[in-house]
Design a protein around this motif. Structure first.
Motif, PDB file in Angstrom:
ATOM      1  N   UNK A   1     -16.562  19.125 -71.515  1.00 10.39           N
ATOM      2  CA  UNK A   1     -14.880  18.402 -72.320  1.00 10.39           C
ATOM      3  C   UNK A   1     -14.618  18.571 -70.661  1.00 10.39           C
ATOM      4  N   UNK A   2     -15.304  19.373 -69.765  1.00 12.50           N
ATOM      5  CA  UNK A   2     -14.990  18.934 -69.083  1.00 12.50           C
ATOM      6  C   UNK A   2     -15.503  17.935 -67.590  1.00 12.50           C
ATOM      7  N   UNK A   3     -17.147  17.758 -67.956  1.00 10.56           N
ATOM      8  CA  UNK A   3     -17.381  16.556 -67.362  1.00 10.56           C
ATOM      9  C   UNK A   3     -17.076  15.301 -67.623  1.00 10.56           C
ATOM     10  N   UNK A   4     -16.215  15.377 -69.176  1.00  8.68           N
ATOM     11  CA  UNK A   4     -16.037  14.671 -69.119  1.00  8.68           C
ATOM     12  C   UNK A   4     -14.334  13.845 -68.562  1.00  8.68           C
ATOM     13  N   UNK A   5     -13.585  14.929 -68.917  1.00  8.36           N
ATOM     14  CA  UNK A   5     -12.402  14.742 -68.041  1.00  8.36           C
ATOM     15  C   UNK A   5     -12.101  13.869 -66.589  1.00  8.36           C
ATOM     16  N   UNK A   6     -13.503  15.235 -65.720  1.00  6.19           N
ATOM     17  CA  UNK A   6     -13.902  14.836 -64.749  1.00  6.19           C
ATOM     18  C   UNK A   6     -14.239  13.319 -64.356  1.00  6.19           C
ATOM     19  N   UNK A   7     -15.235  12.619 -65.028  1.00  8.33           N
ATOM     20  CA  UNK A   7     -15.685  11.441 -64.675  1.00  8.33           C
ATOM     21  C   UNK A   7     -14.736  10.126 -65.672  1.00  8.33           C
TER      22      UNK A   7
ATOM     23  N   UNK B   1     -14.564   6.228 -67.252  1.00  8.45           N
ATOM     24  CA  UNK B   1     -15.016   5.451 -68.282  1.00  8.45           C
ATOM     25  C   UNK B   1     -15.664   4.818 -68.204  1.00  8.45           C
ATOM     26  N   UNK B   2     -17.092   4.170 -68.328  1.00 10.16           N
ATOM     27  CA  UNK B   2     -17.333   4.748 -69.807  1.00 10.16           C
ATOM     28  C   UNK B   2     -18.422   6.336 -69.554  1.00 10.16           C
ATOM     29  N   UNK B   3     -17.953   7.571 -70.708  1.00 10.26           N
ATOM     30  CA  UNK B   3     -18.224   8.330 -69.913  1.00 10.26           C
ATOM     31  C   UNK B   3     -20.104   8.169 -70.240  1.00 10.26           C
ATOM     32  N   UNK B   4     -20.280   7.847 -70.865  1.00  8.94           N
ATOM     33  CA  UNK B   4     -22.108   7.356 -71.047  1.00  8.94           C
ATOM     34  C   UNK B   4     -22.756   7.029 -69.726  1.00  8.94           C
ATOM     35  N   UNK B   5     -21.666   6.039 -68.966  1.00  8.22           N
ATOM     36  CA  UNK B   5     -22.824   6.035 -67.996  1.00  8.22           C
ATOM     37  C   UNK B   5     -22.444   6.565 -66.950  1.00  8.22           C
ATOM     38  N   UNK B   6     -21.061   7.702 -67.002  1.00  6.87           N
ATOM     39  CA  UNK B   6     -20.697   8.707 -65.566  1.00  6.87           C
ATOM     40  C   UNK B   6     -20.704  10.230 -66.049  1.00  6.87           C
ATOM     41  N   UNK B   7     -21.626  10.208 -66.396  1.00  4.11           N
ATOM     42  CA  UNK B   7     -21.147  11.629 -66.741  1.00  4.11           C
ATOM     43  C   UNK B   7     -23.505  11.936 -67.550  1.00  4.11           C
ATOM     44  N   UNK B   8     -23.413  13.325 -66.267  1.00  4.63           N
ATOM     45  CA  UNK B   8     -25.255  13.343 -66.328  1.00  4.63           C
ATOM     46  C   UNK B   8     -25.485  14.545 -66.547  1.00  4.63           C
ATOM     47  N   UNK B   9     -26.002  14.741 -67.231  1.00  6.59           N
ATOM     48  CA  UNK B   9     -25.989  17.147 -67.947  1.00  6.59           C
ATOM     49  C   UNK B   9     -28.366  17.170 -67.402  1.00  6.59           C
ATOM     50  N   UNK B  10     -28.341  18.018 -67.216  1.00 13.94           N
ATOM     51  CA  UNK B  10     -30.081  18.585 -67.326  1.00 13.94           C
ATOM     52  C   UNK B  10     -29.518  20.407 -67.453  1.00 13.94           C
ATOM     53  N   UNK B  11     -30.424  20.719 -68.162  1.00  9.10           N
ATOM     54  CA  UNK B  11     -30.438  21.771 -68.729  1.00  9.10           C
ATOM     55  C   UNK B  11     -30.471  23.072 -67.677  1.00  9.10           C
TER      56      UNK B  11
END
Length: 542
Positions: free
Chosen positions: A451-457, A459-469
């Motif tokens: 949720x925070x990552x999407x708030x920071x990034x 739009x669109x979130x799919x292009x601006x949010x990345x995640x690694x476990x």
């Protein structure tokens, strides 16, 4: 002693016979093989005149036992005290008589004892091809015999090690007052075969007898099991293994290993050099392609951005993972065209407080940026992501910190890297950043909150949010970031540093617009004519 040992009786007979007598051994025939031999003679003031004369006779006698010639043993002599003097170089004489004449005319220098200086001269000058030494590829042994009677007044260990590393075998002969420690520091291993200490100059011939025995070269390669991987060459010290071109001899003295050409040539590879046999090739980071020159990697060159990286330095990251983060940041820098006119990079670290590690305008090359990233020290403590966003908006993209003026339309990009939930509110300054025209990317690892990552990034979130476990698998995010951040592939495609209000741009725009309107008018006229014709046809049918 390596090779065949001379018996005490034979040594005694040799001592009684003239120096020119050749040694004879049972078994394989004995010969004096090719050799580049340099005598380094101490002629300091501590060597008395009659002692120097004894040393002169020692040299003359030793020469008479050598197989001297251009294709056999070449001899050079240097003397030293506070300075070094070449008596004659390796390539000066091919006849023994000429060498003896030069030695008999030798006048001692009678000053200090700079033995280290003499070794350096022997290494850099006396054993050079210009002075008559045979080139390294000829594989002719190089031997230096140092004769001294005192303690050196300079350092000898380091320069002697350099000389040995260059393939020079060193014998250290000490007379009377010579310092044993210095002799051992100069000589080649094994020390019991290369260090000699005699009580007086009168006894120096004892060394001559032993040394002359070492010059006896047996064909060890034919009569022994040498175990050389590539090639064996007999020398006076025993079998010597050599490797084919492009290979180096390993410490075991027998095995060969392909040489790492990348460490021995100026390869010019922008990212990484890989040795392959007798050649090498250049590699680029993942996601980049090697260019036509075979050395450089494609970077973001079509457009430019001002990029500020916000890196989480809280205690949950941990020191070892923070090092992985720094490596990840440098991999991002690898695909950027960093320069004052190209992409500018700034770095901010945050935890319970915010610290600018370096602003946008500080470094002008990728190498400088990467070095600065590696020097960043881990902060630890809390996770105040909102405070970091505020710092970025209010300070990091200011012209005072190196951001370019808005009139130039250079894209401003913020990349936030975090591994957990923020301890303060991020909504206000995340929104403010986007209102200011900053394109925001959010990279989360481990316990980062989506949720925070999407708030920071942006739009669109799919292009601006990345995640690694986890931190160890972050590298797979690089391709996504490259496609987003790199101007020719993402947000700044085709961006040029020019004002849209320039007259030339307006004229070009007006020309294109008028041309399009003129063509549209022609098409409308044709359509109107066709409609009128159709109406006339219908009226006639009625």
């Amino acid at each position: 002693m390596r090779g065949l040992l001379c018996s005490p009786l034979l040594m005694l007979l040799l001592f009684l016979q003239p120096w020119a007598t050749q040694l004879q051994f049972a078994g394989p025939r004995c010969r004096t093989g090719p050799l580049d031999l340099v005598f380094v003679i101490d002629s300091s003031r501590s060597v008395r005149p009659f002692e120097f004369e004894t040393m002169r006779q020692f040299l003359v006698g030793l020469l008479r036992g050598l197989d001297v010639g251009p294709n056999a043993t070449r001899v050079g002599v240097i003397q030293y005290s506070s300075q070094v003097q070449s008596v004659f170089p390796l390539g000066a004489f091919s006849r023994r008589e000429d060498m003896e004449r030069a030695i008999r005319a030798l006048v001692p220098l009678a000053q200090g004892t700079m033995t280290g200086l003499a070794i350096q001269y022997a290494m850099n000058v006396a054993f050079s091809v210009a002075e008559g030494a045979r080139p390294p590829e000829a594989r002719v042994p190089r031997v230096a015999v140092i004769v001294t009677d005192g303690r050196p007044q300079d350092r000898v260990a380091e320069v002697a090690a350099q000389a040995r590393a260059r393939g020079i075998e060193i014998y250290a002969v000490g007379v009377q007052r010579a310092d044993v420690g210095s002799l051992r520091a100069m000589a080649s291993p094994p020390l019991d075969e290369h260090v000699f200490l005699v009580e007086s100059f009168d006894l120096i011939q004892e060394f001559g007898l032993q040394f002359q025995g070492r010059l006896c070269v047996v064909d060890h390669c034919s009569f022994g099991n040498h175990s050389c991987q590539h090639e064996c060459v007999s020398t006076f010290g025993g079998p010597q293994c050599y490797c084919r071109e492009g290979h180096d001899l390993l410490p075991d003295g027998r095995s060969c290993q392909a040489r790492d050409l990348c460490n021995g040539v100026d390869h010019g590879c922008e990212f990484q050099c890989v040795s392959e046999g007798l050649s090498y090739r250049c590699l680029c980071p993942e996601g980049q392609q090697l260019q036509a020159d075979g050395k450089s990697c494609n970077r973001c060159r079509e457009g430019h951005v001002d990029l500020v990286l916000l890196v989480d330095g809280s205690k949950s990251v941990r020191p070892q993972n923070f090092e992985l983060v720094k490596r990840f940041v440098n991999q991002i820098v690898d695909f950027l065209d960093v320069s004052p006119e190209g992409t500018r990079v700034g770095l901010v670290q945050f935890s319970s407080r915010v610290r600018t590690e370096f602003p946008l305008g500080r470094y002008g090359t990728a190498a400088e940026v990467k070095q600065a990233v590696l020097a960043v020290e881990y902060m630890e403590r809390g996770t105040m992501t909102g405070l970091a966003l505020r710092h970025m908006v209010e300070h990091s993209f200011s012209e005072a910190q190196g951001a370019r003026p808005r009139a130039l339309n250079v894209p401003r990009v913020g990349l936030v890297f975090t591994d957990g939930r923020s301890q303060d509110d991020i909504s206000v300054w995340a929104a403010r950043a986007k209102e200011e025209g900053i394109v925001m990317y959010a990279v989360g690892v481990g316990k980062a909150v989506e949720e925070e990552l999407r708030q920071i990034a942006s739009e669109p979130a799919e292009l601006h949010v990345s995640y690694s476990p986890d931190f160890g698998t972050m590298t797979h995010l690089l391709d996504n970031l490259r496609g987003s951040i790199c101007p020719e592939e993402g947000i700044g495609a085709g961006t040029e540093l020019q004002s849209p209000c320039e007259c030339e741009n307006l004229v070009e725009f007006q020309g294109r617009t008028l041309g399009a309107l003129e063509k549209l008018t022609q098409n409308l006229a044709q359509l109107t004519a066709r409609l009128e014709n159709l109406e006339n046809q219908l009226a006639t049918q009625k």
